[in-house]
Design a protein around this motif. Structure first.
Motif, PDB file in Angstrom:
ATOM      1  N   GLU A 106       1.254   4.205  -2.956  1.00 18.64           N
ATOM      2  CA  GLU A 106       1.015   5.612  -2.649  1.00 18.64           C
ATOM      3  C   GLU A 106       2.194   6.491  -3.262  1.00 18.64           C
ATOM      4  O   GLU A 106       1.748   7.442  -3.829  1.00 18.64           O
ATOM      5  CB  GLU A 106       0.622   5.997  -1.323  1.00 18.64           C
ATOM      6  N   GLU A 120       1.686   6.310  -7.105  1.00 18.28           N
ATOM      7  CA  GLU A 120       0.748   7.141  -7.503  1.00 18.28           C
ATOM      8  C   GLU A 120       1.066   8.837  -7.683  1.00 18.28           C
ATOM      9  O   GLU A 120       0.607   9.435  -8.593  1.00 18.28           O
ATOM     10  CB  GLU A 120      -0.824   7.105  -6.539  1.00 18.28           C
ATOM     11  N   LYS A 177       0.697  -1.358  -0.057  1.00 20.92           N
ATOM     12  CA  LYS A 177       0.004  -0.010  -0.219  1.00 20.92           C
ATOM     13  C   LYS A 177       0.805   1.234   0.027  1.00 20.92           C
ATOM     14  O   LYS A 177       0.613   2.376  -0.884  1.00 20.92           O
ATOM     15  CB  LYS A 177      -0.759   0.197   1.147  1.00 20.92           C
ATOM     16  N   ASP A 178       1.880   1.400   0.882  1.00 22.61           N
ATOM     17  CA  ASP A 178       2.841   2.557   0.963  1.00 22.61           C
ATOM     18  C   ASP A 178       3.518   2.730  -0.181  1.00 22.61           C
ATOM     19  O   ASP A 178       3.560   3.982  -0.796  1.00 22.61           O
ATOM     20  CB  ASP A 178       3.582   2.691   2.222  1.00 22.61           C
ATOM     21  N   TRP A 219      -7.613  -0.935  -0.200  1.00 16.57           N
ATOM     22  CA  TRP A 219      -6.558   0.070  -0.170  1.00 16.57           C
ATOM     23  C   TRP A 219      -7.125   1.559  -0.420  1.00 16.57           C
ATOM     24  O   TRP A 219      -6.750   2.378  -0.281  1.00 16.57           O
ATOM     25  CB  TRP A 219      -5.451   0.051  -0.631  1.00 16.57           C
ATOM     26  N   SER A 270      -3.096   9.011 -10.006  1.00 20.99           N
ATOM     27  CA  SER A 270      -3.984   8.168  -9.108  1.00 20.99           C
ATOM     28  C   SER A 270      -4.582   7.289  -9.845  1.00 20.99           C
ATOM     29  O   SER A 270      -4.964   7.216 -11.033  1.00 20.99           O
ATOM     30  CB  SER A 270      -4.825   9.020  -8.371  1.00 20.99           C
TER      31      SER A 270
END
Length: 353
Positions: free
Chosen positions: A100, A103, A96-97, A115, A108
């Motif tokens: 991010e 993105e 997940k991190d 998530w 995005s």
């Protein structure tokens, strides 16, 4: 309409009189209702099938809540005999991190599954359960071992239906590399080639599709494996379907537990409501729904740049030296026939074990 009903009734009759087709449903089973749970329902509702189990993987939602929604759905329709087997809670590599940060550099992503910021909660929480929490318990076994066990028990008989990220499947293949050659076939919803749509999710990134994107390394491992047959329902054909209020109302008229479950919990979200996994399920039950198909060789981009997780495809003439087996890619369908079979399956009495 009557002719279609008679035709489908004949199909169901044939399914009841013949040997049931064994299937493992591997699904990121968000719920209640929605494309994940509705595809599970359709496969269970068919008298053609013997559902050996539902294996669950994090994708559209977290594993724990997906397992709970599946157990509760099976309670509602009276099929708690079907094992619900938890699988992978995280992708093989993607995190997940890191996503991010990705993105921030490349733009995005509209759907991140478990998530997704507006829906996010910790993995150990259930989230909302409007249908109520289940009393039934999941299997003590894990999804990868269950897949291997079933394919070994019924060699060349088991279809793997893949409706979510392929993490469980990749882990099963790592445990037993013979699994793909011992299975009957792989049927999956995933991949995006050149969808004709104004949906902003695909206009700028037509090769990005969530199931393959969420765990690219797992999808690569599965698509490179030596399956005897692979059938793929892509974004391209899925966006030709719509889940509408009219369709919900048609289901609502039936008294079956499956129909009433969908009638009560199905929701429409914005302009774009596709029958993603449902199409893959019903087309497996009745391949005559598919009116055009093609053969492609598929893979996933593993380079950690802007196209990480995107679908790769080739024809026979331009495929690379190292490639998996050919994939039957569905291109077009008889939409009205599909809708009718969707309604008929959910409206029918739930088959007994």
């Amino acid at each position: 309409m009557l002719a279609g009903l008679l035709c489908f009734s004949a199909l169901l009759s044939v399914g009841q009189s013949s040997v049931r087709r064994k299937i493992i449903i591997d699904q990121d089973a968000a719920g209640p209702a929605g494309t994940d749970q509705q595809s599970i329902l359709l496969l269970i509702q068919s008298p053609q099938t013997e559902v050996l189990g539902v294996t669950v993987v994090t994708g559209d939602a977290w594993l724990k809540e997906e397992v709970a929604h599946t157990l509760r759905m099976l309670e509602i329709i009276g099929r708690t005999d079907i094992p619900v087997v938890p699988g992978a809670e995280y992708p093989l590599i993607r995190r997940k991190d890191e996503t991010e940060l990705w993105e921030q550099q490349y733009g995005s992503v509209s759907w991140l599954g478990a998530w997704t910021p507006r829906l996010y909660h910790p993995a150990d929480q259930l989230g909302e359960m409007p249908e109520g929490k289940p009393t039934a318990k999941p299997s003590d076994e894990d999804a990868a071992h269950f897949m291997v066990q079933m394919v070994r028990k019924y060699p060349h008989e088991v279809t793997i239906y893949e409706g979510g990220p392929m993490t469980n499947l990749a882990l099963a293949i790592a445990l037993d590399p013979a699994l793909p050659s011992l299975a009957k076939e792989l049927v999956f919803m995933g991949g995006s080639l050149n969808p004709i749509t104004d949906d902003p999710e695909f206009v700028n990134t037509p090769r990005r599709e969530f199931n393959l994107w969420f765990d690219p390394e797992a999808a690569h491992a599965a698509l490179m494996a030596p399956w005897k047959k692979i059938v793929c329902t892509t974004v391209d054909i899925s966006v030709k379907t719509r889940f509408t209020r009219d369709l919900i109302d048609r289901v609502k008229t039936a008294n079956s537990p499956a129909a009433q479950y969908v009638a009560k919990y199905a929701r429409l979200h914005g302009q774009y409501n596709y029958l993603w996994d449902e199409l893959a399920a019903v087309a497996w039950l009745d391949p005559s729904l598919i009116t055009a198909k093609d053969t492609r060789y598929l893979d996933v981009n593993l380079n950690h740049g802007a196209a990480y997780g995107d679908t790769l495809s080739w024809s026979e003439h331009d495929k690379p030296k190292i490639v998996g087996p050919p994939v039957e890619v569905q291109d077009d369908l008889n939409t009205q026939k599909f809708y009718q079979e969707f309604v008929d399956l959910l409206s029918a009495a739930t088959p007994t074990p």
